[in-house]
Design an enzyme around this catalytic site. Structure first.
Site, PDB file in Angstrom:
ATOM      1  N   ARG A 105      18.523 -45.722  54.829  1.00  0.00           N
ATOM      2  CA  ARG A 105      19.660 -46.362  55.508  1.00  0.00           C
ATOM      3  C   ARG A 105      20.907 -45.929  54.755  1.00  0.00           C
ATOM      4  NH1 ARG A 105      20.585 -52.415  57.782  1.00  0.00           N
ATOM      5  NH2 ARG A 105      19.336 -51.437  59.413  1.00  0.00           N
ATOM      6  N   HIS A 132      20.773 -45.474  65.269  1.00  0.00           N
ATOM      7  CA  HIS A 132      19.794 -46.462  64.798  1.00  0.00           C
ATOM      8  C   HIS A 132      18.522 -46.345  65.661  1.00  0.00           C
ATOM      9  CE1 HIS A 132      18.206 -49.722  62.665  1.00  0.00           C
ATOM     10  NE2 HIS A 132      18.928 -50.726  63.106  1.00  0.00           N
ATOM     11  N   GLN A 135      15.644 -49.094  65.889  1.00  0.00           N
ATOM     12  CA  GLN A 135      15.962 -50.277  66.688  1.00  0.00           C
ATOM     13  C   GLN A 135      15.670 -50.016  68.163  1.00  0.00           C
ATOM     14  OE1 GLN A 135      17.284 -53.416  65.522  1.00  0.00           O
ATOM     15  NE2 GLN A 135      16.532 -53.928  67.556  1.00  0.00           N
ATOM     16  N   ASP A 220      26.281 -55.680  70.148  1.00  0.00           N
ATOM     17  CA  ASP A 220      26.114 -55.589  68.694  1.00  0.00           C
ATOM     18  C   ASP A 220      27.409 -56.120  68.079  1.00  0.00           C
ATOM     19  OD1 ASP A 220      25.279 -54.874  66.137  1.00  0.00           O
ATOM     20  OD2 ASP A 220      25.601 -52.717  66.407  1.00  0.00           O
ATOM     21  N   CYS A 260      20.575 -56.454  68.499  1.00  0.00           N
ATOM     22  CA  CYS A 260      19.762 -55.927  67.386  1.00  0.00           C
ATOM     23  C   CYS A 260      19.792 -56.854  66.184  1.00  0.00           C
ATOM     24  CB  CYS A 260      20.229 -54.524  67.025  1.00  0.00           C
ATOM     25  SG  CYS A 260      21.890 -54.451  66.316  1.00  0.00           S
ATOM     26  N   ARG A 288      10.393 -54.775  65.777  1.00  0.00           N
ATOM     27  CA  ARG A 288      10.708 -53.768  64.746  1.00  0.00           C
ATOM     28  C   ARG A 288       9.455 -53.495  63.932  1.00  0.00           C
ATOM     29  NH1 ARG A 288      15.885 -53.039  62.960  1.00  0.00           N
ATOM     30  NH2 ARG A 288      14.943 -51.275  61.870  1.00  0.00           N
TER      31      ARG A 288
END
Ligand code: CP
Ligand code: NVA
Length: 307
Positions: A105, A132, A135, A220, A260, A288
């Site tokens: 990340r 991402h 996700q 988001d 998310c 996830r």
């Protein structure tokens, strides 16, 4: 020996491979729910490099590796030589001789491609400033479980044209759905991803227009990690883009809402939105774990052959 497959973007896999991983995620979820021990990655190790904070990504990868019989190592740049300027390529060369996969990340997406270029083992994008993809595996699994195939459906992305939005654009291409993005001027998704998608993606300034008849609505945070100093400006600018129950009422009857997470109630969503029956955010977060276990199984070969 740089032939490992990576998962830096949804475009790294074919549509069939992506659907295969998601269907496998559903199977692995069922195995876990039935209490079946399944440990194909015994003896395997995932290194996880986090330059940014995380709850879901860290816990899902770490728990997922352990459930598959392997282990995960958490690395913060603060404590490794990467944070003191050791070249990424050198870190990749060394770590990939010791572990079986690396999840990263990071801020600049180029850090991921640089690491992957020098890694002997699969590298997984656990979120960059651009994308991402993990996700989106969970989101697509969640839609499939709740509503069936997303092919030919309409998805509305409301808010910032950020890393999540870019991954939705890639998903629109790979899963063959229409994506409508509603964002303020100057906060459009990356033109490079828009160009890839052609007429599968449209941009509007009006969230109501984007949501009209949509089968999936997603949003988001307005301020992503690394943009904290822009928070006040963004809160003012994004105000008309809050997703509320009334906005969802304009969508298709069977719409599902996804986020998310982490969520800022009162900003990108109304206080009550995650409690609405149309929200599947908790299933989405759980997935996830399952989707990434399927990804790990796909990318990491078992260490030992059964006798
Ligand atoms: N959605 C997501 O990636 O959450 P974390 O930042 O908690 O990992
Ligand atoms: N867009 C958010 C996603 C967090 C999971 C960020 O980059 O901070």
């Amino acid at each position: 020996m740089m032939s490992a497959r990576h998962f830096l973007s949804m475009m790294d896999y074919t549509p069939d491979e992506l659907v295969g991983v998601i269907r496998r995620g559903i199977e692995l979820k069922d195995l876990r729910n039935r209490g079946v021990l399944f440990e194909p990655l015994k003896g395997r190790i995932l290194a996880m490099i986090f330059e940014k904070s995380s709850t879901r990504t860290r816990v899902s990868f770490e728990a997922g590796m352990i459930q598959l019989g392997g282990q995960a190592i958490f690395l913060s740049p603060r404590d490794t030589q990467l944070g003191r300027g050791e070249p990424i390529a050198d870190g990749a060369r060394v770590m990939s001789r010791m572990v079986d996969a690396v999840m990263i990340r990071t801020f600049a997406h180029g850090n991921l491609t640089e690491f992957a270029a020098h890694s002997r083992v699969p590298v997984i994008n656990g979120l960059s400033d651009d994308l991402h993809p993990c996700q989106l595996l969970a989101d697509m699994q969640t839609y499939l479980e709740h509503r069936g195939s997303i092919k030919g459906k309409t998805v509305a992305w409301i808010g910032d044209g950020n890393n999540m939005c870019n991954s939705y654009i890639e998903a629109a291409i790979q899963f063959d759905f229409q994506l409508r993005v509603a964002c303020p001027e100057g906060y459009e998704p990356n033109p490079q991803f828009m160009a890839l998608a052609g007429d599968r993606v449209t941009v509007t300034r009006d969230p109501r227009e984007a949501v009209k008849g949509a089968h999936l609505v997603s949003t988001d945070v307005w301020t992503s990690m690394g943009q904290e100093e822009e928070t006040a400006k963004r809160i003012a600018l994004f105000k008309p883009f809050q997703v509320t129950r009334a906005l969802l009422d304009l969508a298709a009857e069977d719409v599902v809402f996804m986020h998310c997470l982490p969520a800022h109630r009162g900003e990108e969503i109304s206080e009550d939105l995650l409690d609405d029956v149309r929200s599947v955010a908790w299933d989405q977060a759980e997935n996830r774990l399952h989707a990434q276990k399927a990804l790990l199984e796909f990318l990491v070969a078992p260490a030992y052959t059964p006798e």
